[in-house]
Scaffold this active site. Structure first.
Site, PDB file in Angstrom:
ATOM      1  N   GLN A 255       0.846  -1.200   0.000  1.00  0.00           N
ATOM      2  CA  GLN A 255       0.000   0.000   0.000  1.00  0.00           C
ATOM      3  C   GLN A 255       0.878   1.245   0.000  1.00  0.00           C
ATOM      4  O   GLN A 255       0.610   2.196  -0.732  1.00  0.00           O
ATOM      5  CB  GLN A 255      -0.936   0.017   1.214  1.00  0.00           C
ATOM      6  CG  GLN A 255      -1.970  -1.096   1.215  1.00  0.00           C
ATOM      7  CD  GLN A 255      -2.785  -1.165  -0.062  1.00  0.00           C
ATOM      8  OE1 GLN A 255      -3.333  -0.168  -0.501  1.00  0.00           O
ATOM      9  NE2 GLN A 255      -2.831  -2.330  -0.679  1.00  0.00           N
ATOM     10  N   HIS A 258       1.957   2.949  -3.135  1.00  0.00           N
ATOM     11  CA  HIS A 258       1.031   3.740  -3.964  1.00  0.00           C
ATOM     12  C   HIS A 258       1.225   5.239  -3.783  1.00  0.00           C
ATOM     13  O   HIS A 258       0.909   6.018  -4.675  1.00  0.00           O
ATOM     14  CB  HIS A 258      -0.424   3.387  -3.626  1.00  0.00           C
ATOM     15  CG  HIS A 258      -0.908   2.140  -4.293  1.00  0.00           C
ATOM     16  ND1 HIS A 258      -1.111   2.055  -5.648  1.00  0.00           N
ATOM     17  CD2 HIS A 258      -1.223   0.930  -3.792  1.00  0.00           C
ATOM     18  CE1 HIS A 258      -1.542   0.831  -5.943  1.00  0.00           C
ATOM     19  NE2 HIS A 258      -1.613   0.130  -4.847  1.00  0.00           N
ATOM     20  N   GLU A 324     -10.477  -0.063   2.923  1.00  0.00           N
ATOM     21  CA  GLU A 324     -10.590  -0.425   1.504  1.00  0.00           C
ATOM     22  C   GLU A 324     -10.235  -1.905   1.324  1.00  0.00           C
ATOM     23  O   GLU A 324     -10.979  -2.662   0.716  1.00  0.00           O
ATOM     24  CB  GLU A 324      -9.648   0.473   0.701  1.00  0.00           C
ATOM     25  CG  GLU A 324      -9.696   0.241  -0.789  1.00  0.00           C
ATOM     26  CD  GLU A 324      -8.604   1.003  -1.521  1.00  0.00           C
ATOM     27  OE1 GLU A 324      -7.618   1.444  -0.880  1.00  0.00           O
ATOM     28  OE2 GLU A 324      -8.718   1.143  -2.756  1.00  0.00           O
ATOM     29  N   HIS A 325      -9.067  -2.306   1.834  1.00  0.00           N
ATOM     30  CA  HIS A 325      -8.635  -3.709   1.806  1.00  0.00           C
ATOM     31  C   HIS A 325      -8.477  -4.206   3.232  1.00  0.00           C
ATOM     32  O   HIS A 325      -7.896  -3.505   4.063  1.00  0.00           O
ATOM     33  CB  HIS A 325      -7.266  -3.857   1.135  1.00  0.00           C
ATOM     34  CG  HIS A 325      -7.167  -3.250  -0.228  1.00  0.00           C
ATOM     35  ND1 HIS A 325      -6.642  -1.991  -0.443  1.00  0.00           N
ATOM     36  CD2 HIS A 325      -7.517  -3.724  -1.452  1.00  0.00           C
ATOM     37  CE1 HIS A 325      -6.662  -1.723  -1.751  1.00  0.00           C
ATOM     38  NE2 HIS A 325      -7.203  -2.743  -2.384  1.00  0.00           N
ATOM     39  N   ASP A 358      -5.495  -7.149  -6.601  1.00  0.00           N
ATOM     40  CA  ASP A 358      -5.226  -5.991  -7.459  1.00  0.00           C
ATOM     41  C   ASP A 358      -5.151  -6.402  -8.928  1.00  0.00           C
ATOM     42  O   ASP A 358      -5.545  -5.642  -9.804  1.00  0.00           O
ATOM     43  CB  ASP A 358      -3.873  -5.354  -7.085  1.00  0.00           C
ATOM     44  CG  ASP A 358      -3.951  -4.531  -5.815  1.00  0.00           C
ATOM     45  OD1 ASP A 358      -5.065  -4.157  -5.423  1.00  0.00           O
ATOM     46  OD2 ASP A 358      -2.886  -4.256  -5.221  1.00  0.00           O
ATOM     47  N   HIS A 418     -56.266  10.200  -6.521  1.00  0.00           N
ATOM     48  CA  HIS A 418     -55.695   8.870  -6.274  1.00  0.00           C
ATOM     49  C   HIS A 418     -56.821   7.869  -5.992  1.00  0.00           C
ATOM     50  O   HIS A 418     -56.864   6.788  -6.571  1.00  0.00           O
ATOM     51  CB  HIS A 418     -54.728   8.907  -5.077  1.00  0.00           C
ATOM     52  CG  HIS A 418     -53.386   9.484  -5.391  1.00  0.00           C
ATOM     53  ND1 HIS A 418     -53.194  10.793  -5.714  1.00  0.00           N
ATOM     54  CD2 HIS A 418     -52.149   8.912  -5.431  1.00  0.00           C
ATOM     55  CE1 HIS A 418     -51.901  11.016  -5.933  1.00  0.00           C
ATOM     56  NE2 HIS A 418     -51.244   9.885  -5.774  1.00  0.00           N
TER      57      HIS A 418
END
Lengths: 430, 430
Positions: A255, A258, A324-325, A358, A418
């Site tokens: 991670q 990134h 996220e993960h 991934d 209605h």
């Protein structure tokens, strides 16, 4: 300056509170900057796109679109094999998400759901250093399986021309068109359409702040639907001493690789194990020094090892964080996974590093970040399908149910029309 | 000044273009007005809520919350019977939407989807004239079936106290709490939480411009998820001369009864039939004069009968329009329905007026408006469920797939850590 190892208690939030801020990127200044760009593309179409591309990318385009199916590509067989294997797995996982329309009889009437795809889609793919061909697979495949007929790729132009791998992927995935315009102007082209670019009603895919601001602004105007905004990458790992500290360190660094704002949080009950992982991180910095400063900033500033008194507390924190993960590497992974409520994608057991998802296992890697998975899902077939509900009421059921409709519509002050629309059908025949 | 009857051709858009503008309400001035309110609630909690309620509603609250389960209610048995029948049908239709978590083996690995509910929900219910108890059923039931544990109702206080019907509905639906604060301050209370109100991470339900602006602003900040904004009510009807013109007119007036900006569009190929419906509308205005001005404005200004050369063209237009409600009353309803791609909810056949779905058939009446159903769905169980994807990779599969991960991560410049996190697991044993 090793990674922080913090002793935590569920009821004393100070040590971990900052990881739960879930702050979203502030797009207000980017939004201000892009408004004139959006307006120029809306009013002047292709001409504006070419001007912005010359100004921002230094490239003179003769056309803003490329038909990928009219270009020769020459991708080596090893690369093809890898991407085709990934494609096949991603297709298998997303095929399993397809929905069958259905109907059933409820109170005498036929009710049901018909699933239909959204009409059109643009997938944004960043260029330059952040060129991730794997994200094209992740954005396009679920939409294709949902049945979306009109898909275009939006991507910045490159000095040396469009990367062949992108063109080839568009060929094998059945993408109709590549629009070689990046940034906010690329998103505007998708949302408004131009002389040569058909308008898309949905736009997905990651990009810089201007891309994110354009997507968010145009979605707010009701012009397009969008995926949830992509923030910095994150992993949370629940592990005990049965896990391999070196492998855990590698997963955290995946991670960190990134970007410096990426985050890796290890949750454990074992302080000795925490120290071993910290040592492995330091060793890795020496053994693999590429992007060292970025990785160290991510690990030292935005990551941590949190030591909780019990595994239950680790799980509690993970659900609060909604990462996220999420990796689970413990003696009893199934029991831990059974308690997981909020996470983008979960990686169970020692042989499931995030990198497998991934690229190749088949799950989607476009995932909610910044605690988004407490309320949102990853990209999937459902992202591109709608539920059209339907009903066919019988005359008999209408007659039976009319007294209830009468009462309820009177209570809401809507009985005149209605109520009458039902009443007339009880009194007369077609 | 009867309803406009317009002869239309697919390729000559001028007559119908205005119905396809799909314009969203401009919330910018409302947003400016509410920002200080949101900030006051965020920083001063219950105290701010009480001040705003005194200022805007003229009501002094001693507490901002009510526990519905501690209040005695006295609802007559006929009313109970009607709402319980509606509840039962809505539950049956939404139970059928439940998702089962699943897993399957793909390329040697176990992949799957685990469905989990969002953690908390506030359902907003407008007060006063726009008090629609039926909307409480529609907002709460799908969330309950999705498994959402913590649901509160946000509704403006009333001079004569909370309507008993709302309290009773909260009792039978299992709503945890009623927050008697309306407008932007009510939405802020839900999103930020206060001393006595737990924060909700999702907010649904219709409201005025301030409610809509608050929802939209707080969603943009990443604080809450929301449903798609509710615009004016719409119906589109595809009918031929086999339909009863009086019934069609009633159905059009059912939408007009909601407000002068409501819209009813009849699509047909038969000009004589169009004239008959127009005459029935005029007759109805004389026979049922309640809310006459509102209904006439809706019918004369925002509605129309479009006469196309073929049924195919009618269907084409309906899919472009993507109406909130679509009625099909033709000689061959199934063939028409088979071609429908974009609509909120579809009402098939002569005995399915929209009012049946509004109240009792079982489908949800919280639907996308303003062409939203081209990309969005009605409220349903899926609104409140997330797909948590997961994978468990085997050692053997990891070894087989590593060469592909290596190649792909190299191509993306992420081989050092992404590649290594897989590589170490091929080299060493746990």
């Amino acid at each position: 300056m090793p990674i922080p190892i913090l002793r935590c208690e569920k009821n004393s939030r100070t040590p971990f509170e900052r990881f739960l801020s879930g702050a979203k990127e502030d797009l207000s200044s980017a939004t201000k900057n892009i408004l004139p760009i959006l307006e120029a593309v809306r009013t002047r179409g292709d001409k504006a796109l070419m001007e912005f591309t010359e100004k921002f990318d230094g490239i003179k385009l003769s056309s803003v679109t490329t038909n990928p199916h009219s270009v020769q590509t020459n991708i080596d067989s090893k690369t093809k094999e890898a991407f085709l294997r990934a494609k096949s797995n991603i297709e298998a996982f997303h095929e399993a998400q397809k929905r069958e329309s259905w109907s059933k009889t409820i109170d005498g009437n036929r009710l049901g759901v018909k699933y239909t795809p959204i009409p059109s889609l643009s997938v944004y793919a960043p260029g330059g250093k952040a060129l991730y061909p794997s994200s094209v697979l992740m954005g396009v495949i679920p939409a294709k399986i949902a049945g979306v007929g009109n898909i275009q790729l939006i991507t910045p132009p490159q000095k040396n021309g469009l990367p062949e791998i992108l063109i080839w992927l568009c060929q094998i995935l059945g993408v109709n068109r590549i629009v070689t315009v990046g940034g906010a102007q690329g998103i505007a082209a998708a949302a408004y359409g131009t002389e040569t670019i058909p308008k898309s009603e949905f736009v997905v895919g990651p990009g810089n702040a201007y891309v994110a601001a354009a997507k968010s602004y145009l979605a707010g105007q009701g012009l397009i639907g969008i995926d949830s905004p992509a923030g910095p990458s994150e992993v949370c790992i629940i592990a005990d001493s049965s896990a391999n500290p070196k492998w855990i360190a590698c997963d955290m660094l995946s991670q960190a690789e990134h970007g410096e704002d990426s985050s890796a949080i290890l949750l454990t009950t074992d302080e000795d194990f925490a120290k071993q992982v910290s040592e492995e991180l330091e060793k890795a910095f020496i053994e693999r020094p590429k992007r060292l400063e970025m990785k160290q900033t991510s690990i030292y500033k935005n990551s941590a090892i949190l030591v909780f008194p019990s595994l239950e507390d680790c799980i509690w924190f993970s659900n609060e964080l909604a990462p996220e993960h999420l990796e689970i590497q413990t003696r009893d992974n199934e029991s831990v996974f059974a308690e997981i409520e909020h996470a983008g994608s979960v990686f169970i057991g020692p042989y499931s590093p995030v990198a497998m998802g991934d690229y190749i296992s088949g799950t989607n890697h476009i995932l909610p970040t910044a605690r988004g998975s407490r309320i949102y899902s990853s990209l999937g077939v459902d992202t591109f399908l709608k539920r059209v509900t339907f009903q066919e009421v019988t005359k008999e059921s209408l007659q039976n149910l009319y007294p209830f409709v009468k009462l309820m519509s009177e209570l809401e002050g809507l009985d005149e029309e209605h109520g009458t629309s039902v009443k007339v059908r009880t009194e007369e025949s077609l």
